[in-house]
Design a protein around this motif. Structure first.
Motif, PDB file in Angstrom:
ATOM      1  N   VAL A 180       0.833  -1.206   0.000  1.00 56.56           N
ATOM      2  CA  VAL A 180       0.000   0.000   0.000  1.00 56.56           C
ATOM      3  C   VAL A 180       0.864   1.251   0.000  1.00 56.56           C
ATOM      4  O   VAL A 180       0.580   2.236  -0.707  1.00 56.56           O
ATOM      5  CB  VAL A 180      -0.966  -0.005   1.203  1.00 56.56           C
ATOM      6  CG1 VAL A 180      -1.756   1.300   1.254  1.00 56.56           C
ATOM      7  CG2 VAL A 180      -1.905  -1.194   1.126  1.00 56.56           C
ATOM      8  N   GLY A 181       1.941   1.235   0.792  1.00 58.66           N
ATOM      9  CA  GLY A 181       2.822   2.396   0.849  1.00 58.66           C
ATOM     10  C   GLY A 181       3.465   2.694  -0.489  1.00 58.66           C
ATOM     11  O   GLY A 181       3.588   3.856  -0.894  1.00 58.66           O
ATOM     12  N   ALA A 182       3.875   1.647  -1.208  1.00 59.12           N
ATOM     13  CA  ALA A 182       4.506   1.840  -2.512  1.00 59.12           C
ATOM     14  C   ALA A 182       3.514   2.368  -3.536  1.00 59.12           C
ATOM     15  O   ALA A 182       3.868   3.189  -4.400  1.00 59.12           O
ATOM     16  CB  ALA A 182       5.120   0.536  -2.991  1.00 59.12           C
ATOM     17  N   ILE A 183       2.263   1.928  -3.454  1.00 58.12           N
ATOM     18  CA  ILE A 183       1.262   2.319  -4.451  1.00 58.12           C
ATOM     19  C   ILE A 183       0.620   3.668  -4.122  1.00 58.12           C
ATOM     20  O   ILE A 183       0.492   4.536  -4.992  1.00 58.12           O
ATOM     21  CB  ILE A 183       0.164   1.236  -4.552  1.00 58.12           C
ATOM     22  CG1 ILE A 183       0.770  -0.073  -5.069  1.00 58.12           C
ATOM     23  CG2 ILE A 183      -0.958   1.699  -5.483  1.00 58.12           C
ATOM     24  CD1 ILE A 183      -0.210  -1.237  -5.065  1.00 58.12           C
ATOM     25  N   VAL A 184       0.236   3.851  -2.857  1.00 56.92           N
ATOM     26  CA  VAL A 184      -0.522   5.040  -2.464  1.00 56.92           C
ATOM     27  C   VAL A 184       0.352   6.119  -1.836  1.00 56.92           C
ATOM     28  O   VAL A 184       0.123   7.320  -2.048  1.00 56.92           O
ATOM     29  CB  VAL A 184      -1.646   4.647  -1.479  1.00 56.92           C
ATOM     30  CG1 VAL A 184      -2.451   5.876  -1.067  1.00 56.92           C
ATOM     31  CG2 VAL A 184      -2.551   3.595  -2.094  1.00 56.92           C
ATOM     32  N   GLY A 185       1.361   5.712  -1.067  1.00 60.74           N
ATOM     33  CA  GLY A 185       2.098   6.683  -0.259  1.00 60.74           C
ATOM     34  C   GLY A 185       3.356   7.232  -0.881  1.00 60.74           C
ATOM     35  O   GLY A 185       4.054   8.048  -0.256  1.00 60.74           O
ATOM     36  N   THR A 186       3.702   6.826  -2.098  1.00 56.97           N
ATOM     37  CA  THR A 186       4.943   7.276  -2.717  1.00 56.97           C
ATOM     38  C   THR A 186       4.800   8.669  -3.319  1.00 56.97           C
ATOM     39  O   THR A 186       3.932   8.904  -4.164  1.00 56.97           O
ATOM     40  CB  THR A 186       5.391   6.285  -3.810  1.00 56.97           C
ATOM     41  OG1 THR A 186       5.650   5.018  -3.209  1.00 56.97           O
ATOM     42  CG2 THR A 186       6.648   6.779  -4.499  1.00 56.97           C
ATOM     43  N   GLY A 284      -0.185   5.342   9.222  1.00 51.11           N
ATOM     44  CA  GLY A 284      -1.338   6.163   9.588  1.00 51.11           C
ATOM     45  C   GLY A 284      -1.424   7.412   8.732  1.00 51.11           C
ATOM     46  O   GLY A 284      -2.518   7.841   8.350  1.00 51.11           O
ATOM     47  N   ALA A 285      -0.271   8.000   8.409  1.00 46.65           N
ATOM     48  CA  ALA A 285      -0.265   9.184   7.556  1.00 46.65           C
ATOM     49  C   ALA A 285      -0.671   8.853   6.123  1.00 46.65           C
ATOM     50  O   ALA A 285      -1.227   9.690   5.421  1.00 46.65           O
ATOM     51  CB  ALA A 285       1.136   9.811   7.566  1.00 46.65           C
ATOM     52  N   ILE A 286      -0.430   7.625   5.697  1.00 44.55           N
ATOM     53  CA  ILE A 286      -0.748   7.214   4.328  1.00 44.55           C
ATOM     54  C   ILE A 286      -2.225   6.868   4.171  1.00 44.55           C
ATOM     55  O   ILE A 286      -2.887   7.331   3.232  1.00 44.55           O
ATOM     56  CB  ILE A 286       0.122   6.008   3.905  1.00 44.55           C
ATOM     57  CG1 ILE A 286       1.593   6.421   3.831  1.00 44.55           C
ATOM     58  CG2 ILE A 286      -0.339   5.450   2.558  1.00 44.55           C
ATOM     59  CD1 ILE A 286       2.536   5.256   3.587  1.00 44.55           C
ATOM     60  N   VAL A 287      -2.769   6.062   5.098  1.00 41.84           N
ATOM     61  CA  VAL A 287      -4.131   5.539   4.907  1.00 41.84           C
ATOM     62  C   VAL A 287      -5.119   5.998   5.967  1.00 41.84           C
ATOM     63  O   VAL A 287      -6.311   5.707   5.864  1.00 41.84           O
ATOM     64  CB  VAL A 287      -4.106   3.989   4.857  1.00 41.84           C
ATOM     65  CG1 VAL A 287      -3.239   3.496   3.720  1.00 41.84           C
ATOM     66  CG2 VAL A 287      -3.651   3.414   6.202  1.00 41.84           C
ATOM     67  N   GLY A 288      -4.642   6.644   7.019  1.00 43.29           N
ATOM     68  CA  GLY A 288      -5.551   7.055   8.077  1.00 43.29           C
ATOM     69  C   GLY A 288      -5.323   6.285   9.365  1.00 43.29           C
ATOM     70  O   GLY A 288      -4.476   5.384   9.432  1.00 43.29           O
TER      71      GLY A 288
END
Length: 494
Positions: A180-186, A284-288
């Motif tokens: 998720v971090g690689a896809i959404v948080g990058t 938490g900063a990436i998805v809530g």
């Protein structure tokens, strides 16, 4: 509780651990508290460029140690206690004891970091737990410590089976964080800003940043020798090397990706300000908020699993030291389940002592992490140095009275010898990078432990020290005295 003074011989029925179970011991030992604290720990001292270099250096160095353990498990199958047995075989009884005790003490201190992180995680909901170092936190985690103690008393093989299940369960939130971090948080602009961590680019700054991460990388890789320590339970000798190599490569990829994903998600300044476990703050900063909750739950499962694995290994090493006549006989006692209960009691006892010490530390987690890493350096160095000795026939014969070592199966290949030399250089670099503070604190633990060695030698009517060992004993006492002076004057802090 029925006890016996000596270990029963290992039979084919005892050799029940498959390559998967052994690999789980390796992964379970390394993937614990460290991975969940990587974002803040790396951002505090390094940027992206230094982080990549640090993982390359640590990866190559630790991979050489993996090759060392792999080669020695094949060519010295008679040395079943792994990291402790190698030092003894190459350099005598006292250094063998140092290796065993240092490895054991390192495992105990490492386990303290697990309880501190659990307390800190609870502290994010209940402020009375603080950063895991308050009286309430220590009381609760102490109760959990002794509950695990009672569980392990019921049998090593049952605990190892549970470790395999827990290892799989705890990897799920970490993998989710990475995907998720690689896809959404990058965010590539953030990643570029973090290249130097806010510092001015220079060769000196780069070296300083890489050096600042070395003890962190040592800590997260502790346990790479897990399959070797439990070699006497392996179904096949070749499974030990396979489990160690596969477990290491998988964990290295996870650790490196966790730091890089974090640098792509938040600015270095924000990463440095996160509460531990910092991975929860990043997710938490990436998805809530639900992301932080998921990581915190994953941390508890991960830490308890790693704690279980390290408790198994540390009590086994102390037990083996006594079995090999380098620690008092009472440590060889096992209960009806085959668990070395006295060695386990010492293990839990030392963990309890350091849990109390955390209440008086300015930064409990960092202090225990770096002390744990420092204690492990001597056992790792001696294992690598023994591989070099064993790989050079003339040196090996000289160390064994002019003959080939009994129980040896062939010799090291040129490639294995090169790996051993690189591993020696790497461990020496780690000692230099760590600095004198934690090395002196290590002697503060090593020197009093010599009492156990003296008891063991005298109760078996054996010569206590050779001339060289007597000198080493004096040096360890001098180091311990220097540590006490440093603590009293404030030049050394916990």
């Amino acid at each position: 509780m029925a006890v016996q003074e000596q270990q029963a011989p290992v039979t084919s029925e005892d050799r029940t651990l498959s390559v998967v179970a052994l690999a789980a011991m390796v992964v379970g030992s390394m993937v614990g508290a460290g991975v969940f604290s990587l974002p803040r720990n790396f951002a505090t001292g390094a940027g992206v460029i230094a982080t990549v270099i640090a993982w390359v250096v640590a990866g190559v160095g630790m991979l050489m140690l993996v090759f060392v353990f792999q080669a020695l498990s094949t060519h010295r199958p008679d040395l079943d206690a792994g990291i402790f047995a190698y030092a003894k075989a190459g350099f005598g009884n006292y250094l063998g004891f140092f290796s065993a005790f240092g490895y054991w003490a390192s495992a105990c201190v490492g386990n303290v970091t697990y309880w501190v992180l659990i307390g800190s995680t609870i502290g994010s909901v209940l402020p009375a737990f603080g950063e895991g170092d308050t009286l309430l936190s220590v009381a609760v985690t102490s109760a959990m410590l002794w509950a695990f103690h009672l569980f392990v008393l019921r049998g090593t093989k049952n605990a190892a089976a549970l470790n395999t299940i827990v290892t799989v369960a705890k990897l799920v939130p970490i993998v989710l964080f990475l995907v998720v971090g690689a896809i959404v948080g990058t965010h590539w602009d953030t990643f570029q800003l973090n290249l130097w961590g806010g510092a001015e680019p220079s060769a000196g700054e780069l070296f300083s940043q890489v050096r600042s991460t070395m003890l962190i990388t040592v800590f997260v890789f502790l346990g790479v020798e897990g399959a070797t320590v439990y070699s006497r339970y392996a179904r096949r000798r070749e499974d030990i090397g396979r489990a160690t190599l596969s477990g290491f490569l998988g964990v290295l990829a996870v650790f490196a990706l966790v730091t890089l994903v974090s640098f792509a998600a938040l600015p270095a300044a924000e990463l440095r300000g996160l509460r531990q476990p910092s991975m929860a703050g990043v997710f938490g900063a990436i998805v809530g908020p639900w992301g932080a909750v998921l990581i915190n739950v994953g941390l508890v499962v991960s830490v308890l699993g790693a704690y279980l694995a390290w408790t198994l290994m540390s009590s086994e090493v102390l037990f083996q030291a006594a079995r090999q006549e380098d620690a008092p006989r009472f440590l060889t006692r096992v209960n009806r389940h085959g668990t070395p209960w006295m060695a386990l009691l010492f293990t839990s006892g030392l963990i309890q002592v350091f849990l109390v010490v955390t209440m008086f530390s300015d930064d409990a987690l960092t202090s225990m992490l770096e002390l744990c890493s420092s204690l492990s350096l001597i056992p790792y160095f001696l294992s690598a140095l023994y591989a070099v000795q064993f790989g050079i026939p003339r040196w090996s014969r000289r160390a064994h009275g002019g003959v080939e070592p009994a129980g040896a199966v062939g010799g090291l290949t040129r490639r294995q010898l090169v790996a051993a030399v690189v591993a020696v250089v790497y461990t020496v670099f780690l000692v230099v990078a760590a600095g004198p503070q934690y090395l002196l604190l290590s002697f503060l633990i090593y020197a009093p432990a010599t009492i156990l060695y003296v008891i063991a030698r005298r109760e078996r009517a054996l010569r206590v020290f050779t001339t060289a060992e007597r000198v080493l004993c004096v040096l360890s006492v001098v180091g311990a005295v220097a540590a006490i002076i440093g603590l009293s004057t404030g030049s050394i802090t916990l």
